[in-house]
Design an enzyme around this catalytic site. Structure first.
Site, PDB file in Angstrom:
ATOM      1  N   THR A 275       0.818  -1.213   0.000  1.00  0.00           N
ATOM      2  CA  THR A 275       0.000   0.000   0.000  1.00  0.00           C
ATOM      3  C   THR A 275       0.847   1.257   0.000  1.00  0.00           C
ATOM      4  O   THR A 275       0.431   2.293  -0.511  1.00  0.00           O
ATOM      5  CB  THR A 275      -0.923  -0.031   1.233  1.00  0.00           C
ATOM      6  OG1 THR A 275      -1.832  -1.101   1.068  1.00  0.00           O
ATOM      7  CG2 THR A 275      -1.716   1.251   1.378  1.00  0.00           C
TER       8      THR A 275
ATOM      9  N   TYR B  38      -8.403   0.631  -3.886  1.00  0.00           N
ATOM     10  CA  TYR B  38      -7.093   0.996  -4.369  1.00  0.00           C
ATOM     11  C   TYR B  38      -6.361  -0.231  -4.846  1.00  0.00           C
ATOM     12  O   TYR B  38      -6.729  -1.363  -4.518  1.00  0.00           O
ATOM     13  CB  TYR B  38      -6.271   1.721  -3.292  1.00  0.00           C
ATOM     14  CG  TYR B  38      -5.790   0.810  -2.195  1.00  0.00           C
ATOM     15  CD1 TYR B  38      -6.620   0.498  -1.136  1.00  0.00           C
ATOM     16  CD2 TYR B  38      -4.517   0.251  -2.232  1.00  0.00           C
ATOM     17  CE1 TYR B  38      -6.191  -0.348  -0.130  1.00  0.00           C
ATOM     18  CE2 TYR B  38      -4.080  -0.599  -1.232  1.00  0.00           C
ATOM     19  CZ  TYR B  38      -4.932  -0.893  -0.183  1.00  0.00           C
ATOM     20  OH  TYR B  38      -4.512  -1.742   0.788  1.00  0.00           O
TER      21      TYR B  38
ATOM     22  N   SER C 269       1.205  -7.600  -0.370  1.00  0.00           N
ATOM     23  CA  SER C 269       1.970  -8.593   0.399  1.00  0.00           C
ATOM     24  C   SER C 269       1.155  -9.836   0.721  1.00  0.00           C
ATOM     25  O   SER C 269       1.702 -10.812   1.233  1.00  0.00           O
ATOM     26  CB  SER C 269       2.565  -7.977   1.656  1.00  0.00           C
ATOM     27  OG  SER C 269       1.585  -7.685   2.604  1.00  0.00           O
TER      28      SER C 269
ATOM     29  N   THR D 223       1.695  -4.233   4.363  1.00  0.00           N
ATOM     30  CA  THR D 223       1.623  -4.464   5.814  1.00  0.00           C
ATOM     31  C   THR D 223       1.012  -5.820   6.168  1.00  0.00           C
ATOM     32  O   THR D 223       1.221  -6.311   7.273  1.00  0.00           O
ATOM     33  CB  THR D 223       0.811  -3.353   6.504  1.00  0.00           C
ATOM     34  OG1 THR D 223      -0.492  -3.310   5.941  1.00  0.00           O
ATOM     35  CG2 THR D 223       1.497  -2.013   6.363  1.00  0.00           C
ATOM     36  N   ASP D 224       0.264  -6.429   5.228  1.00  0.00           N
ATOM     37  CA  ASP D 224      -0.465  -7.664   5.573  1.00  0.00           C
ATOM     38  C   ASP D 224       0.448  -8.772   6.086  1.00  0.00           C
ATOM     39  O   ASP D 224       0.128  -9.462   7.050  1.00  0.00           O
ATOM     40  CB  ASP D 224      -1.228  -8.192   4.349  1.00  0.00           C
ATOM     41  CG  ASP D 224      -2.464  -7.368   4.021  1.00  0.00           C
ATOM     42  OD1 ASP D 224      -2.803  -6.451   4.785  1.00  0.00           O
ATOM     43  OD2 ASP D 224      -3.098  -7.650   2.976  1.00  0.00           O
TER      44      ASP D 224
ATOM     45  N   LYS E  78       0.610  -7.220  12.993  1.00  0.00           N
ATOM     46  CA  LYS E  78      -0.463  -6.350  12.504  1.00  0.00           C
ATOM     47  C   LYS E  78      -1.729  -6.701  13.272  1.00  0.00           C
ATOM     48  O   LYS E  78      -2.140  -7.858  13.300  1.00  0.00           O
ATOM     49  CB  LYS E  78      -0.662  -6.550  10.995  1.00  0.00           C
ATOM     50  CG  LYS E  78      -1.677  -5.575  10.399  1.00  0.00           C
ATOM     51  CD  LYS E  78      -1.771  -5.676   8.880  1.00  0.00           C
ATOM     52  CE  LYS E  78      -2.723  -4.597   8.362  1.00  0.00           C
ATOM     53  NZ  LYS E  78      -2.849  -4.601   6.899  1.00  0.00           N
TER      54      LYS E  78
ATOM     55  N   GLU F 146      -2.434 -28.306  29.667  1.00  0.00           N
ATOM     56  CA  GLU F 146      -3.657 -29.110  29.507  1.00  0.00           C
ATOM     57  C   GLU F 146      -3.441 -30.259  28.522  1.00  0.00           C
ATOM     58  O   GLU F 146      -4.267 -31.147  28.404  1.00  0.00           O
ATOM     59  CB  GLU F 146      -4.804 -28.230  29.026  1.00  0.00           C
ATOM     60  CG  GLU F 146      -5.381 -27.319  30.107  1.00  0.00           C
ATOM     61  CD  GLU F 146      -6.626 -26.599  29.620  1.00  0.00           C
ATOM     62  OE1 GLU F 146      -7.702 -27.202  29.570  1.00  0.00           O
ATOM     63  OE2 GLU F 146      -6.495 -25.403  29.271  1.00  0.00           O
TER      64      GLU F 146
HETATM   65  N1  GLU Z   1      -2.858  -5.994   0.957  1.00  0.00           N
HETATM   66  C1  GLU Z   1      -1.951  -4.921   0.924  1.00  0.00           C
HETATM   67  C2  GLU Z   1      -0.527  -5.376   1.230  1.00  0.00           C
HETATM   68  O1  GLU Z   1      -0.245  -6.023   2.212  1.00  0.00           O
HETATM   69  C3  GLU Z   1      -2.460  -3.866   1.798  1.00  0.00           C
HETATM   70  C4  GLU Z   1      -1.876  -3.723   3.104  1.00  0.00           C
HETATM   71  C5  GLU Z   1      -0.849  -2.647   3.176  1.00  0.00           C
HETATM   72  O2  GLU Z   1       0.143  -2.626   2.481  1.00  0.00           O
HETATM   73  O3  GLU Z   1      -1.067  -1.809   4.025  1.00  0.00           O
HETATM   74  O4  GLU Z   1       0.323  -5.125   0.434  1.00  0.00           O
END
Ligand code: GLU
Length: 330
Positions: free
Chosen positions: A16, A27, A60, A93-94, A166, A287
């Site tokens: 992103t 997007y 990602s 970020t994923d 995340k 457990e």
């Molecule tokens: N799905 C995208 C990625 O991981 C969006 C998440 C992001 O980059 O913030 O590239």
């Protein structure tokens, strides 16, 4: 270029931070190149000389083992150049936490390696990418970042690869280091490091540098009330060499699923119990009789990081005691 400034290599992979918003409010990730990202933040010239290189161009969610191997090879190559001060990797970020932890275990270096992304696309109202990138370069160029392992910079925070996760689908403060806390803070390029990470990484990792051995298939299964054994059996039948269970609570799973895991161990598949809770420690033999059943526990690692460590561990050994020891070290 100012040759007095430290040399930082920027390895761009998409995400992103390089995304562009469309009129309908959606997007597309990975539209812009690393070079375009740099051009949007001219103040970076005050911090470093930056050499951009496009290693991949993806959201990602499409990051996989093949790209990890390619990314690790490029990062290792530029880190091995004496002139390099540090590396910044732009990434979605994923799955950033997984890539960061993978690199934390396979790069033989003490130089700073910093992953950075953004929650808002570059063309959104108030994008977070430019400041995140500025802060990431500042961290990568800082001699005080040497020896801290792979770091993630976002939202004015510095996280250790091992700790970061995340935790929110959309908010800019999505990254948290739940168990052991932050590596530091960074505000407009000014850095405040806290204590070092306690676990082994990078130059001290037995998995660095990454060899040519293929990474074995390890799957993650998410436990839930009423979980059945079928998906565990299917993973074993279709070739998984290891399974991480995102267990309920402290890594628990219902009786039928437990029996399937016992059978999987009998078939030579490594079973790691982790937790779907997002925090805390999964301990052995509470457990569940891990000793009797031949299971491993992930300790503090979330399922996706436990998967990374298990994949690397399985390139060396299938012995349960040897593999369990890794979760106490890394
Ligand atoms: N799905 C995208 C990625 O991981 C969006 C998440 C992001 O980059 O913030 O590239």
């Amino acid at each position: 270029m100012d040759s007095a400034k430290p040399l930082i290599h920027l390895l761009a992979t998409g995400g992103t931070i390089a995304g562009a918003q469309n009129a309908a409010g959606g997007y597309a990730a990975a539209v812009m190149s690393g070079e375009e990202l740099l051009a949007a933040v001219p103040q970076l010239a005050n911090l470093a000389r930056i050499e951009p290189e496009q290693v991949a161009r993806l959201g990602s969610q499409d990051m996989d083992e093949a790209v990890w191997v390619k990314l690790a090879a490029r990062a290792q190559a530029v880190l091995d150049e004496p002139a390099t001060a540090g590396v910044v990797i732009t990434h979605g970020t994923d799955t950033m936490e997984e890539t960061a932890y993978f690199l934390n275990l396979v790069l033989r270096t003490t130089k700073p390696v910093v992953l950075v992304g953004a929650m808002r696309p570059a063309t959104a109202i108030s994008p977070d990418g430019p400041m995140n990138l500025y802060n990431a370069v500042a961290v990568a160029a800082d001699p005080a970042a040497v020896g801290r392992g792979v770091l993630v910079v976002a939202n004015d925070e510095v996280h250790f690869a091992r700790e970061v996760a995340k935790t929110n689908t959309t908010q800019v403060g999505t990254f948290k280091s739940l168990n052991r806390g932050l590596a530091g803070l960074v505000h407009r390029g000014r850095i405040h490091f806290f204590g070092p990470t306690v676990r082994r990484h990078t130059a001290d990792s037995e998995f660095a540098p990454l060899g040519g051995t293929a990474l074995p298939r390890v799957d993650i299964l998410h436990a839930h009330a009423g979980m059945r054994r079928d998906l565990i059996d299917a993973a074993v039948a279709t070739g998984a060499r290891g399974l991480v269970i995102a267990g309920v609570g402290a890594g628990n799973l219902p009786a039928g699923a437990l029996t399937a895991c016992r059978d999987a161990v009998g078939a030579g598949v490594a079973i790691v119990r982790s937790s779907r809770t997002g925090g805390g420690v999964v301990e052995r033999n509470v457990e569940i009789d891990d000793d009797g059943l031949g299971f491993l526990v992930a300790e503090e690692l979330n399922p996706q990081k436990a998967r990374v460590l298990l994949m690397l561990g399985l390139t060396r050994s299938t012995d349960a005691v040897t593999l369990q020891a890794l979760f106490q070290v890394y």
